[in-house]
Design an enzyme around this catalytic site. Structure first.
Site, PDB file in Angstrom:
ATOM      1  N   CYS A 102       0.829  -1.210   0.000  1.00 59.29           N
ATOM      2  CA  CYS A 102       0.000   0.000   0.000  1.00 59.29           C
ATOM      3  C   CYS A 102       0.864   1.263   0.000  1.00 59.29           C
ATOM      4  O   CYS A 102       1.481   1.573  -0.991  1.00 59.29           O
ATOM      5  CB  CYS A 102      -0.977  -0.054   1.181  1.00 59.29           C
ATOM      6  SG  CYS A 102      -2.316   1.136   1.039  1.00 59.29           S
ATOM      7  N   HIS A 123      -3.475  -5.536   1.222  1.00 61.80           N
ATOM      8  CA  HIS A 123      -2.752  -5.717   2.484  1.00 61.80           C
ATOM      9  C   HIS A 123      -2.667  -7.190   2.879  1.00 61.80           C
ATOM     10  O   HIS A 123      -3.518  -7.664   3.643  1.00 61.80           O
ATOM     11  CB  HIS A 123      -3.473  -4.960   3.604  1.00 61.80           C
ATOM     12  CG  HIS A 123      -3.293  -3.485   3.562  1.00 61.80           C
ATOM     13  ND1 HIS A 123      -2.220  -2.863   4.169  1.00 61.80           N
ATOM     14  CD2 HIS A 123      -4.022  -2.507   2.993  1.00 61.80           C
ATOM     15  CE1 HIS A 123      -2.306  -1.543   3.973  1.00 61.80           C
ATOM     16  NE2 HIS A 123      -3.394  -1.302   3.256  1.00 61.80           N
ATOM     17  N   GLU A 161      -0.725  -8.518   5.020  1.00 65.48           N
ATOM     18  CA  GLU A 161      -0.478  -8.641   6.473  1.00 65.48           C
ATOM     19  C   GLU A 161      -1.777  -8.549   7.283  1.00 65.48           C
ATOM     20  O   GLU A 161      -1.819  -8.937   8.437  1.00 65.48           O
ATOM     21  CB  GLU A 161       0.540  -7.576   6.926  1.00 65.48           C
ATOM     22  CG  GLU A 161       0.000  -6.179   7.201  1.00 65.48           C
ATOM     23  CD  GLU A 161      -0.419  -5.398   5.949  1.00 65.48           C
ATOM     24  OE1 GLU A 161      -0.406  -5.963   4.838  1.00 65.48           O
ATOM     25  OE2 GLU A 161      -0.775  -4.213   6.096  1.00 65.48           O
TER      26      GLU A 161
END
Lengths: 87, 237
Positions: free
Chosen positions: B86, B203, B205
């Site tokens: 991002c 994302h 994560e």
């Protein structure tokens, strides 16, 4: 010395914000406004003795930081007595 | 292996990336402040999501001049694996480590939703544990993820197989409806010519445990662990 740097998206790059502003203007009845391109404006107060030196420095700043050459282009105005219309 | 998670003022996914590496995968991980000039011997670098330097001027434009970026650039040039997520992707673009730039989303809205990305290439350190064509359900959260590059640059990205992740629909088709931000060719993530630097808007994560709604992102972290273990990427010290 005062330098003004106008940064705008290149003509080939789509401007979602400008398009949204144009649509809002149309809603308000500004039908004569055909298109809007949104950009950024910087005023640099530069310690330089000549217009050329100030312009060179402003261009360097624009190349290095103020504009992203992938999507943006810029225009520079330099002068000691830039007349302004302010409201 | 050891992950370096770079922390810029305004990073806000640094702890998520640290958690994925350290607690979910059980690997070593260390935060690296943006003013640091050492990556502490890490095997992989993550530039996390957030709003580095408040996104002032342009996303990533100020972060690119943080002292740590010189080390990241050296690390990348030596073949070390670098993942930009991002805002981290935006920083890689501004730093010139990946080609192109980000524009405001086509919708002019901050898009916060789960999307489906298709794994187009598996010969990068962050996708090698994936199957080619595998679809991953991963969240996005960004206002400026509308990837743009000049047509000839896009053509080169495609012919050099540098588009690693693409927004697709449930059938795996890169339709305009499946494209959340207007990115050219539905590009969600790409790599450099050396294939060791990868940037993506989604994302991973935030999708490393089922309790978060999806664990599809974990494979990217597993990929780099595997990649480092196999020695398929250069060891940079």
């Amino acid at each position: 010395m005062r330098a003004r740097v106008f940064v705008t998206l290149k003509p080939s790059v789509f401007d979602p914000q400008g398009t949204t502003v144009a649509e809002a203007l149309h809603t308000l009845g500004f039908d004569a406004v055909k298109d809007v391109r949104q950009g950024k404006y910087f005023e640099l107060d530069i310690d330089a003795t000549t217009v050329e030196a100030a312009r060179r420095l402003a261009a360097e700043a624009a190349d290095k930081l103020l504009a992203n050459p992938v999507i943006e282009s810029y225009r520079i105005e330099v002068g000691t007595d830039v007349k302004e219309t302010v409201r | 292996m050891k992950f370096a998670i770079v922390v810029f003022p305004g990073s806000n996914c640094d702890h998520d990336a640290y958690h994925a590496a350290k607690h979910v995968l059980g690997q070593d991980a260390e935060f690296i402040w943006h003013k640091d000039t050492s990556l502490q011997g890490a095997d992989a670098v993550v530039l996390p999501g957030g709003f580095a330097h408040g996104d002032y001027l342009r996303t990533g434009a100020i972060a690119r001049f943080s002292p740590v970026m010189q080390e990241v650039t050296k690390f990348a040039a030596a073949g070390g694996p670098v993942l930009g997520i991002c805002n981290g992707f935006q920083i890689l673009l501004e730093a010139g480590l990946l080609p192109g730039a980000m524009l405001r989303n086509r919708s002019v809205k901050f898009q916060c939703e789960h999307v489906i990305v298709k794994v187009e290439q598996t010969d990068t350190p962050f996708s090698l544990a994936c199957d080619r064509g595998q679809r991953l359900r991963i969240p996005i959260a960004h206002g400026e993820g509308n990837y743009y590059a000049e047509p000839e640059v896009v053509e080169r990205l495609e012919s050099h197989r540098q588009v690693v992740f693409r927004y697709v629909d449930t059938n795996g088709a890169p339709t305009p409806e499946a494209n959340p931000n207007g990115s050219v060719n539905n590009i969600a993530g790409l790599c450099n010519e050396g294939r060791n630097v990868v940037g993506l808007m989604p994302h991973p994560e935030r999708a490393c445990e089922l309790s978060l709604g999806s664990a599809d992102g974990l494979v990217m972290f597993e990929s780099v662990v595997q990649s480092v273990a196999q020695g398929t990427v250069a060891t940079v010290r």
